[in-house]
Design an enzyme around this catalytic site. Sequence first.
Site, PDB file in Angstrom:
ATOM      1  N   ASP A 173       0.906  -1.157   0.073  1.00 19.85           N
ATOM      2  CA  ASP A 173       0.069  -0.069  -0.025  1.00 19.85           C
ATOM      3  C   ASP A 173       1.011   1.268   0.204  1.00 19.85           C
ATOM      4  O   ASP A 173       1.719   1.476   0.907  1.00 19.85           O
ATOM      5  CB  ASP A 173      -0.751  -0.284   1.211  1.00 19.85           C
ATOM      6  CG  ASP A 173      -1.884   1.064   1.125  1.00 19.85           C
ATOM      7  OD1 ASP A 173      -3.058   0.771   0.517  1.00 19.85           O
ATOM      8  OD2 ASP A 173      -1.560   2.087   1.781  1.00 19.85           O
ATOM      9  N   ASN A 181      -3.084  12.962  -3.949  1.00 18.62           N
ATOM     10  CA  ASN A 181      -3.959  13.579  -4.945  1.00 18.62           C
ATOM     11  C   ASN A 181      -4.478  14.765  -4.305  1.00 18.62           C
ATOM     12  O   ASN A 181      -4.838  15.491  -5.215  1.00 18.62           O
ATOM     13  CB  ASN A 181      -5.376  12.201  -4.714  1.00 18.62           C
ATOM     14  CG  ASN A 181      -5.065  11.132  -5.542  1.00 18.62           C
ATOM     15  OD1 ASN A 181      -4.162  11.199  -6.712  1.00 18.62           O
ATOM     16  ND2 ASN A 181      -5.582   9.886  -5.070  1.00 18.62           N
ATOM     17  N   HIS A 186      -5.277  14.404  -9.202  1.00 14.15           N
ATOM     18  CA  HIS A 186      -5.543  13.067  -9.478  1.00 14.15           C
ATOM     19  C   HIS A 186      -4.607  12.496 -10.736  1.00 14.15           C
ATOM     20  O   HIS A 186      -3.933  11.380 -10.653  1.00 14.15           O
ATOM     21  CB  HIS A 186      -6.682  12.647  -9.809  1.00 14.15           C
ATOM     22  CG  HIS A 186      -7.581  12.599  -8.622  1.00 14.15           C
ATOM     23  ND1 HIS A 186      -7.682  11.520  -7.841  1.00 14.15           N
ATOM     24  CD2 HIS A 186      -8.622  13.737  -8.112  1.00 14.15           C
ATOM     25  CE1 HIS A 186      -8.515  11.890  -6.725  1.00 14.15           C
ATOM     26  NE2 HIS A 186      -9.046  13.129  -7.000  1.00 14.15           N
ATOM     27  N   ASP A 190      -2.061   9.314 -10.508  1.00 17.77           N
ATOM     28  CA  ASP A 190      -2.095   8.446 -11.467  1.00 17.77           C
ATOM     29  C   ASP A 190      -0.907   7.993 -11.961  1.00 17.77           C
ATOM     30  O   ASP A 190      -0.336   6.518 -12.054  1.00 17.77           O
ATOM     31  CB  ASP A 190      -2.973   8.609 -12.677  1.00 17.77           C
ATOM     32  CG  ASP A 190      -4.403   8.615 -12.464  1.00 17.77           C
ATOM     33  OD1 ASP A 190      -4.670   7.965 -11.180  1.00 17.77           O
ATOM     34  OD2 ASP A 190      -5.309   8.716 -13.162  1.00 17.77           O
ATOM     35  N   GLU A 216      -4.677   2.431  -4.003  1.00 13.44           N
ATOM     36  CA  GLU A 216      -3.205   2.374  -3.933  1.00 13.44           C
ATOM     37  C   GLU A 216      -2.702   1.123  -3.484  1.00 13.44           C
ATOM     38  O   GLU A 216      -1.436   0.728  -3.049  1.00 13.44           O
ATOM     39  CB  GLU A 216      -2.713   3.458  -3.212  1.00 13.44           C
ATOM     40  CG  GLU A 216      -3.226   3.466  -1.884  1.00 13.44           C
ATOM     41  CD  GLU A 216      -4.520   4.031  -1.311  1.00 13.44           C
ATOM     42  OE1 GLU A 216      -4.641   4.545  -0.357  1.00 13.44           O
ATOM     43  OE2 GLU A 216      -5.217   4.086  -2.266  1.00 13.44           O
TER      44      GLU A 216
END
Length: 296
Positions: A173, A181, A186, A190, A216
């Site tokens: 994670d 973010n 975002h 990404d 994630e």
Amino acid sequence: MRVLLAHALTPKRRRIARVLAAAGHDVCETDDPVTALGLCRRWEPDVALIHAECCGELVCDIKSDPVAYGTAIIMIERPELSPDAALDGMRRGVQDYLIEPVADGEVLTRVEAASRTKELQHELVAQGARLEALLREDALTGLSNRRAILTQLAGMVSGARRHGHPLSIAVCDIDHFKRVNDRHGHKTGDEVLVAAAHAMGTHLRQEDQLGRLGGEEFLVLLPDTDADAAMHAAERMREEVASAPTPVPVTVSIGIATWEAEEPPEVFLARADEALYAAKDAGRDRVLAATLHDRT
């Protein structure tokens, strides 16, 4: 298009070849079934025009060949061809028939139709492959998606149970990903996910599997890997992510688990997930191994 013409009678073969060549097609002639099959393998014609007297087992040989099977087959048959014989030929792989005497215009139209049908069949196969990829792949990272990686996990657990081989998993994670973010948008988030996924896969073996569980969070399957080897592999993944050229520096927390006999996949995964959250509670950017649940 490329057309193979297999005909035992030279004058008729030459006439049909001239008609096809005049229409701009690339034509290869033969009067021998063995040569015809070899040409289908090496030359890969779009359409094969095969005369009944030059057939033998050629249709079956073409359709059973791993390279030549895609060739569309048109049979040139005698006028006395029966409906049952025609249906039998279709079942064996014949796409269409030309009945003698064969008119020039009919040769061209049937060859063109067979080629178009072949193209449509190939496109349907390609679309099926694309749909299969959409069902199995994560659109952002290109990794196995949640459904696919969990299916692989179940298969590996079954294999470990059957063969008695070790199996470990790692749930990874990205730390504080929400901040990425919120602060950078975002699009940057990404890009971080893609870069981190690439970093995690850098040192994985060919038999290992990396998939995205969602958000994630990632899952790594490590077959034939005991607890010590899993810890080593997870530490390398953690180090790779920390040093990766991501748009925003990130770290990763990892929980690992090694499969215990008769443990179902969902319990196995839950143990690794609990180890992940323990790693986060302990300060993040670290690897912790799971303990075995008491199942008594």
